[in-house]
Design an enzyme around this catalytic site. Structure first.
Site, mmCIF file in Angstrom:
data_model
loop_
_atom_site.group_PDB
_atom_site.id
_atom_site.type_symbol
_atom_site.label_atom_id
_atom_site.label_comp_id
_atom_site.label_asym_id
_atom_site.label_seq_id
_atom_site.Cartn_x
_atom_site.Cartn_y
_atom_site.Cartn_z
ATOM 1 C CB CYS A 193 -0.873 -0.042 1.253
ATOM 2 S SG CYS A 193 -1.713 1.479 1.694
ATOM 3 C CG HIS A 194 0.415 4.938 -2.529
ATOM 4 N ND1 HIS A 194 1.562 5.392 -3.136
ATOM 5 C CD2 HIS A 194 -0.464 4.700 -3.523
ATOM 6 C CE1 HIS A 194 1.375 5.428 -4.432
ATOM 7 N NE2 HIS A 194 0.160 5.008 -4.699
ATOM 8 C CB THR A 195 0.456 3.755 4.267
ATOM 9 O OG1 THR A 195 -0.776 4.314 3.816
ATOM 10 C CG2 THR A 195 0.791 4.330 5.619
ATOM 11 C CB CYS A 219 -9.790 1.983 19.251
ATOM 12 S SG CYS A 219 -9.216 1.150 20.728
ATOM 13 C CB CYS A 229 -5.071 -0.883 4.378
ATOM 14 S SG CYS A 229 -4.590 0.851 4.296
ATOM 15 C CG HIS A 250 -0.466 -1.275 6.301
ATOM 16 N ND1 HIS A 250 0.555 -0.819 5.506
ATOM 17 C CD2 HIS A 250 -1.574 -0.675 5.857
ATOM 18 C CE1 HIS A 250 0.082 0.032 4.623
ATOM 19 N NE2 HIS A 250 -1.221 0.133 4.803
ATOM 20 C CD GLU A 251 -3.914 -2.961 1.330
ATOM 21 O OE1 GLU A 251 -4.129 -1.770 1.136
ATOM 22 O OE2 GLU A 251 -3.960 -3.815 0.438
ATOM 23 N NE ARG A 274 -3.606 -2.049 -1.896
ATOM 24 C CZ ARG A 274 -3.438 -0.721 -1.931
ATOM 25 N NH1 ARG A 274 -2.872 -0.166 -2.974
ATOM 26 N NH2 ARG A 274 -3.811 0.038 -0.930
ATOM 27 C CB CYS A 286 -11.741 3.071 24.649
ATOM 28 S SG CYS A 286 -11.949 3.098 22.861
ATOM 29 C CB CYS A 346 -14.439 0.476 21.384
ATOM 30 S SG CYS A 346 -12.840 0.378 20.547
ATOM 31 N NE ARG A 368 -7.800 7.622 17.809
ATOM 32 C CZ ARG A 368 -8.187 8.745 18.439
ATOM 33 N NH1 ARG A 368 -7.594 9.896 18.192
ATOM 34 N NH2 ARG A 368 -9.153 8.691 19.326
ATOM 35 C CB CYS A 389 -9.629 -1.767 23.080
ATOM 36 S SG CYS A 389 -10.666 -0.441 23.771
HETATM 37 ZN ZN LIG Z 1 -2.610 1.132 3.653
HETATM 38 ZN ZN LIG Z 2 -11.165 1.079 21.995
#
Ligand SMILES: [Zn+2]
Ligand SMILES: [Zn+2]
Length: 345
Positions: free
Chosen positions: A13-15, A79, A143, A35-36, A338, A68, A71, A83, A65
């Site tokens: 992913c670009h991130t 979250c 993502c 992360h994907e 992708r 909180c 959530c 987060r 979670c």
């Molecule tokens: Zn991403």
């Molecule tokens: Zn939470």
């Protein structure tokens, strides 16, 4: 509350590229990106009751979670505990990394680090999914695709038959278009500076294309002329501040809603005449398409299983882990939407 996951497939992913380049950030080094992804639970730590070895999961860069205020709110997915945090390279429990080489730590990335055959992830950042779902397809719901899809379906909420403008036709923008197609929009207008993207965008239900470079007037005026006063909904997926302002100003007065998804530059400021708000145009923003990772992602996977959501058209390339650098090349050259990376290859 930790889970060891055998990663089966991951995507770029670009991130990942943005943090790999480490422009304008304090780099955490060395660390494992990614992360994907999709994987299978290998073992669970103390306190984990919702997952067991063998469960199929999607790791997510932000978490839930379930305890909180965010959530517990039906309106939020931000979250407090889990987060996204791009600076933290360690686990919450003890502030340490679970990866090392020659006794020295290798840091985590956004709690996922999926460019690895195994990763350790907080249970709150794992969505348990239908084991029948093909992991090499649904991994992209971790993502980008969920971000764009949710921006349209959960936030813009276009009524059937409406007109939707999508700013930016990368993977996130095309996911937003896919959301508009699913919602039954009758016109989907893609706005992008790159005309090469239009052919691909047709597969995602984009019916018309506007290149701001082809016009001498602001693109919001072009869109207003095409649509008898403005579009019903717009979704901004570029991160350009000017595109954000255009995306807001191009919606119809009385009912138009604009949704911001793209991440702006640090010093940007949004400027528009307040009269636009008095004329009943609405501006919204969203994080991860307003999806709560654990509660909502399993349902998005089911949308794919029922063939309502199409994922195959997003996957333009596929490589094995040993060729992961090719995935970076495809993305840097703008060739891929992708690229799937198989961990056994
Ligand atoms: Zn991403
Ligand atoms: Zn939470």
């Amino acid at each position: 509350m930790e889970v060891r996951v055998k990663i089966i497939v991951t995507a770029l992913c670009h991130t990942d590229v943005y943090f790999w380049e480490a422009k304008g950030q304090t780099p955490v080094f060395p660390r494992i990106f990614g992360h994907e992804a999709a994987g299978i639970v290998e073992s669970v730590g103390e306190g984990v009751t919702e997952l067991k070895p063998g469960d199929h999961v999607l790791p997510v860069f932000t978490g839930e979670c379930k305890e909180c205020r965010h959530c517990k709110s039906e309106e939020s997915n931000m979250c407090d505990l889990l987060r996204i945090n791009t600076d933290r390279g360690v686990m919450l429990h003890d502030g340490k990394s679970r990866f090392s080489i020659n006794g020295k730590p290798i840091y985590h990335f956004v709690g996922t680090s999926t460019f690895s055959e195994y990763s350790v992830i907080h249970v709150g950042c794992l969505a348990k999914i239908n084991p029948a779902a093909p992991m090499d397809k649904v991994c992209i719901l971790s993502c980008g695709v969920s971000t764009g899809l949710g921006a349209t379906l959960n936030v813009a909420k276009p009524p059937r038959g409406s007109t939707v403008a999508i700013f930016g036709l990368g993977a996130v923008g095309l996911s937003a278009a896919e959301g508009a197609r699913i919602a039954g929009a009758s016109r989907i207008i893609g706005v992008d500076l790159n005309p090469k993207r239009f052919d691909e965008a047709k597969k995602f239900g984009v019916t018309e294309f506007v290149n701001p470079k082809d016009h001498h007037k602001p693109v919001q005026e072009v869109l207003a002329e095409m649509t008898d006063g403005g579009v019903d909904r717009s979704v901004e997926c570029t991160g350009s501040i000017n595109a954000m302002i255009s995306a807001f100003e191009c919606v119809h007065d009385g009912w138009g809603v604009a949704v911001l998804v793209g991440v702006p530059n640090k010093d940007d400021a949004f400027k528009t005449h307040p009269m636009n708000f008095l004329n009943e145009k609405t501006l919204k923003g969203t994080f991860f398409g307003n999806y709560k990772p654990r509660t909502d992602l399993p349902n998005v996977v089911e949308m794919y299983m029922r063939k309502e959501l199409e994922l195959e058209k997003f996957i333009t390339h596929e490589v094995g882990l040993s060729d992961i650098n090719k995935a970076f090349d495809y993305m840097l050259k703008g060739e891929s939407l992708r690229c799937i990376i198989r961990m056994d290859g």
